[in-house]
Design a protein around this motif. Structure first.
Motif, PDB file in Angstrom:
ATOM      1  N   ALA A  43      -4.376  -7.334  -9.385  1.00 33.29           N
ATOM      2  CA  ALA A  43      -4.351  -6.065  -8.645  1.00 33.29           C
ATOM      3  C   ALA A  43      -5.284  -6.190  -7.453  1.00 33.29           C
ATOM      4  O   ALA A  43      -6.323  -6.844  -7.533  1.00 33.29           O
ATOM      5  N   GLU A  44      -4.914  -5.570  -6.367  1.00 33.33           N
ATOM      6  CA  GLU A  44      -5.716  -5.673  -5.159  1.00 33.33           C
ATOM      7  C   GLU A  44      -6.306  -4.315  -4.792  1.00 33.33           C
ATOM      8  O   GLU A  44      -5.759  -3.272  -5.160  1.00 33.33           O
ATOM      9  N   PRO A  45      -7.424  -4.298  -4.081  1.00 29.57           N
ATOM     10  CA  PRO A  45      -8.046  -3.017  -3.728  1.00 29.57           C
ATOM     11  C   PRO A  45      -7.256  -2.267  -2.669  1.00 29.57           C
ATOM     12  O   PRO A  45      -6.571  -2.866  -1.828  1.00 29.57           O
ATOM     13  N   VAL A  46      -7.329  -0.958  -2.727  1.00 27.33           N
ATOM     14  CA  VAL A  46      -6.791  -0.082  -1.684  1.00 27.33           C
ATOM     15  C   VAL A  46      -7.898   0.883  -1.290  1.00 27.33           C
ATOM     16  O   VAL A  46      -8.944   0.954  -1.935  1.00 27.33           O
ATOM     17  N   ALA A  47      -7.672   1.638  -0.224  1.00 26.11           N
ATOM     18  CA  ALA A  47      -8.737   2.495   0.300  1.00 26.11           C
ATOM     19  C   ALA A  47      -9.131   3.599  -0.673  1.00 26.11           C
ATOM     20  O   ALA A  47     -10.312   3.935  -0.804  1.00 26.11           O
ATOM     21  N   ASP A  48      -8.145   4.170  -1.382  1.00 22.03           N
ATOM     22  CA  ASP A  48      -8.456   5.283  -2.284  1.00 22.03           C
ATOM     23  C   ASP A  48      -7.377   5.389  -3.351  1.00 22.03           C
ATOM     24  O   ASP A  48      -6.191   5.162  -3.080  1.00 22.03           O
ATOM     25  N   VAL A  49      -7.797   5.725  -4.564  1.00 30.00           N
ATOM     26  CA  VAL A  49      -6.879   5.969  -5.680  1.00 30.00           C
ATOM     27  C   VAL A  49      -7.322   7.249  -6.374  1.00 30.00           C
ATOM     28  O   VAL A  49      -8.507   7.428  -6.667  1.00 30.00           O
ATOM     29  N   SER A  50      -6.373   8.140  -6.631  1.00 30.23           N
ATOM     30  CA  SER A  50      -6.702   9.378  -7.335  1.00 30.23           C
ATOM     31  C   SER A  50      -5.563   9.751  -8.267  1.00 30.23           C
ATOM     32  O   SER A  50      -4.392   9.498  -7.979  1.00 30.23           O
ATOM     33  N   ASP A  51      -5.895  10.338  -9.389  1.00 31.95           N
ATOM     34  CA  ASP A  51      -4.908  10.814 -10.356  1.00 31.95           C
ATOM     35  C   ASP A  51      -4.750  12.320 -10.199  1.00 31.95           C
ATOM     36  O   ASP A  51      -5.734  13.062 -10.101  1.00 31.95           O
ATOM     37  N   ARG A  64      -3.868   5.314  -1.474  1.00 33.49           N
ATOM     38  CA  ARG A  64      -3.914   5.473  -0.019  1.00 33.49           C
ATOM     39  C   ARG A  64      -4.410   4.185   0.638  1.00 33.49           C
ATOM     40  O   ARG A  64      -5.418   3.615   0.209  1.00 33.49           O
ATOM     41  N   PRO A  65      -3.723   3.759   1.688  1.00 33.78           N
ATOM     42  CA  PRO A  65      -4.249   2.654   2.488  1.00 33.78           C
ATOM     43  C   PRO A  65      -5.262   3.192   3.487  1.00 33.78           C
ATOM     44  O   PRO A  65      -5.419   4.408   3.638  1.00 33.78           O
ATOM     45  N   HIS A  90       2.103  -0.684 -13.987  1.00 35.66           N
ATOM     46  CA  HIS A  90       2.596  -1.034 -12.655  1.00 35.66           C
ATOM     47  C   HIS A  90       1.570  -0.739 -11.565  1.00 35.66           C
ATOM     48  O   HIS A  90       1.922  -0.598 -10.394  1.00 35.66           O
ATOM     49  N   ASP A  91       0.308  -0.667 -11.978  1.00 36.67           N
ATOM     50  CA  ASP A  91      -0.762  -0.425 -11.021  1.00 36.67           C
ATOM     51  C   ASP A  91      -0.808  -1.516  -9.948  1.00 36.67           C
ATOM     52  O   ASP A  91      -0.955  -1.229  -8.762  1.00 36.67           O
ATOM     53  N   GLY A  92      -0.653  -2.766 -10.351  1.00 33.15           N
ATOM     54  CA  GLY A  92      -0.719  -3.866  -9.392  1.00 33.15           C
ATOM     55  C   GLY A  92       0.393  -3.810  -8.371  1.00 33.15           C
ATOM     56  O   GLY A  92       0.165  -4.040  -7.172  1.00 33.15           O
ATOM     57  N   LEU A  93       1.614  -3.519  -8.825  1.00 34.53           N
ATOM     58  CA  LEU A  93       2.743  -3.441  -7.898  1.00 34.53           C
ATOM     59  C   LEU A  93       2.579  -2.264  -6.947  1.00 34.53           C
ATOM     60  O   LEU A  93       2.873  -2.369  -5.748  1.00 34.53           O
ATOM     61  N   ALA A  94       2.111  -1.128  -7.453  1.00 33.76           N
ATOM     62  CA  ALA A  94       1.895   0.034  -6.587  1.00 33.76           C
ATOM     63  C   ALA A  94       0.833  -0.264  -5.536  1.00 33.76           C
ATOM     64  O   ALA A  94       0.968   0.127  -4.365  1.00 33.76           O
ATOM     65  N   ARG A  95      -0.212  -0.959  -5.920  1.00 29.39           N
ATOM     66  CA  ARG A  95      -1.263  -1.325  -4.962  1.00 29.39           C
ATOM     67  C   ARG A  95      -0.723  -2.277  -3.894  1.00 29.39           C
ATOM     68  O   ARG A  95      -1.012  -2.110  -2.699  1.00 29.39           O
ATOM     69  N   ALA A  96       0.052  -3.271  -4.318  1.00 26.54           N
ATOM     70  CA  ALA A  96       0.601  -4.225  -3.361  1.00 26.54           C
ATOM     71  C   ALA A  96       1.538  -3.535  -2.378  1.00 26.54           C
ATOM     72  O   ALA A  96       1.538  -3.848  -1.180  1.00 26.54           O
ATOM     73  N   LEU A  97       2.314  -2.589  -2.851  1.00 31.76           N
ATOM     74  CA  LEU A  97       3.224  -1.860  -1.969  1.00 31.76           C
ATOM     75  C   LEU A  97       2.446  -0.978  -0.997  1.00 31.76           C
ATOM     76  O   LEU A  97       2.822  -0.843   0.176  1.00 31.76           O
ATOM     77  N   THR A  98       1.365  -0.399  -1.466  1.00 28.70           N
ATOM     78  CA  THR A  98       0.520   0.420  -0.595  1.00 28.70           C
ATOM     79  C   THR A  98      -0.039  -0.417   0.548  1.00 28.70           C
ATOM     80  O   THR A  98       0.072  -0.040   1.727  1.00 28.70           O
ATOM     81  N   THR A  99      -0.632  -1.543   0.193  1.00 24.88           N
ATOM     82  CA  THR A  99      -1.243  -2.399   1.202  1.00 24.88           C
ATOM     83  C   THR A  99      -0.200  -2.974   2.158  1.00 24.88           C
ATOM     84  O   THR A  99      -0.389  -2.990   3.380  1.00 24.88           O
ATOM     85  N   GLY A 100       0.907  -3.438   1.603  1.00 26.66           N
ATOM     86  CA  GLY A 100       1.916  -4.089   2.417  1.00 26.66           C
ATOM     87  C   GLY A 100       2.663  -3.162   3.345  1.00 26.66           C
ATOM     88  O   GLY A 100       2.972  -3.519   4.492  1.00 26.66           O
ATOM     89  N   SER A 101       2.968  -1.956   2.859  1.00 25.61           N
ATOM     90  CA  SER A 101       3.782  -1.029   3.646  1.00 25.61           C
ATOM     91  C   SER A 101       2.963  -0.135   4.561  1.00 25.61           C
ATOM     92  O   SER A 101       3.491   0.434   5.519  1.00 25.61           O
ATOM     93  N   VAL A 104       1.205   5.776   1.869  1.00 26.50           N
ATOM     94  CA  VAL A 104       0.691   6.362   0.645  1.00 26.50           C
ATOM     95  C   VAL A 104       1.752   6.151  -0.429  1.00 26.50           C
ATOM     96  O   VAL A 104       2.938   6.374  -0.199  1.00 26.50           O
ATOM     97  N   VAL A 105       1.344   5.683  -1.602  1.00 32.61           N
ATOM     98  CA  VAL A 105       2.267   5.482  -2.714  1.00 32.61           C
ATOM     99  C   VAL A 105       1.900   6.449  -3.832  1.00 32.61           C
ATOM    100  O   VAL A 105       0.742   6.481  -4.273  1.00 32.61           O
ATOM    101  N   VAL A 106       2.864   7.235  -4.260  1.00 29.19           N
ATOM    102  CA  VAL A 106       2.671   8.170  -5.366  1.00 29.19           C
ATOM    103  C   VAL A 106       3.452   7.639  -6.557  1.00 29.19           C
ATOM    104  O   VAL A 106       4.676   7.699  -6.596  1.00 29.19           O
ATOM    105  N   SER A 107       2.729   7.072  -7.526  1.00 25.28           N
ATOM    106  CA  SER A 107       3.352   6.504  -8.717  1.00 25.28           C
ATOM    107  C   SER A 107       3.505   7.597  -9.771  1.00 25.28           C
ATOM    108  O   SER A 107       2.547   8.319 -10.071  1.00 25.28           O
TER     109      SER A 107
END
Length: 307
Positions: A43-51, A64-65, A90-101, A104-107
């Motif tokens: 999993a890679e870091p992103v700027a912000d994660v909130s539930d 959030r990127p 799927h935390d890792g995939l959501a993070r990768a999509l956030t960074t790559g795209s 904001v990704v809402v899982s």
């Protein structure tokens, strides 16, 4: 082409573990095993994660990127056959999509079967997508640049939510990652690859369907099998990712053909030598595929008018 050597090594390691067949265990046991496997994925870091929790009580995780908003947004649905998976798997995939795209990704942690059978997950997925669009200002996202995405069963959910949203919600793009789109289970890849190359067996295919569906007739419902939807006109542009040795390969590619025939802009990209769920593993081609799907999302949402 043959299985990629990295994939073969991965499958050899799994074979050495000796997992029990899914159809021989309970959903709770299968979920515990899936969680253990997911904990080993990168999993890679992103700027912000909130539930958060949506208006109808569905948990979501917002990634959030870096960068000022309002940003484009992707509503993401995890895979797992509608029985397995959650925000953590799927935390890792959501993070990768956030960074790559750069979105904001809402899982979405939609309800699982058999506790919640069809159409509970679809209703929750559609409601979560509507919640994101309705609360765009608070979430600091642009509702005109809203996409849905998902892998495997999540790809099914993304496609179905897109069908339900036609003329109702402004979905601008759909990303379907080796999607599960035809519950008839009769095409070449679903029968030829069952129980091979890391794909589940025919018995496990039935295990998933028996937990999710209310009865045999549900298999022919376009909200279960989107390839059976007669009218695909007016849907948003799509990108469909498939893998050569994935049992779900043919139905994803068939759906791409049907979208194109209906006049929907669509691109289908098959990765030779790869298997189902390869995007979640540290293969060389997984990085290339993540870059490609992320670029597709960026391009697909760039044409929408920002507000």
């Amino acid at each position: 082409m043959p299985l990629h050597p990295q994939v073969q090594d991965h499958l050899d390691r799994l074979a050495g573990i000796g997992f029990a067949g899914l159809h021989t265990v309970t959903p709770e046991q299968a979920r515990a095993g899936a969680r253990r496997l997911a904990s080993t994925l990168p999993a890679e870091p992103v700027a912000d994660v909130s539930d958060r929790v949506t208006a109808d009580g569905t948990p979501v995780r917002i990634y959030r990127p870096a960068g000022p908003g309002p940003l484009p947004v992707v509503v993401f649905f995890h895979g797992g056959g509608y029985v397995l998976g959650d925000l953590d798997s799927h935390d890792g995939l959501a993070r990768a999509l956030t960074t790559g795209s750069g979105c904001v990704v809402v899982s979405v942690d939609y309800p699982l079967a058999p506790e919640h059978r069809f159409p509970a997950a679809i209703e929750a997925g559609f409601a979560a997508t509507r919640w994101v669009a309705t609360n765009a200002r608070e979430l600091d996202v642009d509702p005109a640049r809203l996409a849905v995405a998902g892998d495997s069963a999540g790809g099914n959910l993304a496609a179905v939510v897109t069908l339900k949203a036609r003329g109702v919600l402004p979905i601008a793009f759909q990303l379907l990652i080796y999607p599960d789109l035809d519950f008839r289970r009769t095409n070449y890849s679903i029968t030829r690859f069952a129980g091979k190359y890391g794909n589940v067996s025919r018995e496990a295919q039935s295990w998933f369907m028996d937990h999710y569906l209310r009865g045999e007739e549900d298999k022919l419902d376009p909200l279960v099998s989107p390839v059976l939807e007669e009218d695909l006109r007016g849907l948003p542009p799509a990108f469909i990712l498939t893998a050569e040795y994935d049992a779900l390969r043919d139905e994803g590619e068939l759906y791409g053909e049907r979208l194109a025939a209906a006049g929907v802009p669509v691109r289908v990209s098959r990765y030779d030598g790869m298997i189902h769920e390869f995007l979640r593993h540290p293969f060389d081609d997984s990085a290339a595929a993540l870059a490609e799907v992320s670029a597709a999302v960026r391009a697909g949402l760039s044409g929408a008018v920002a507000r």
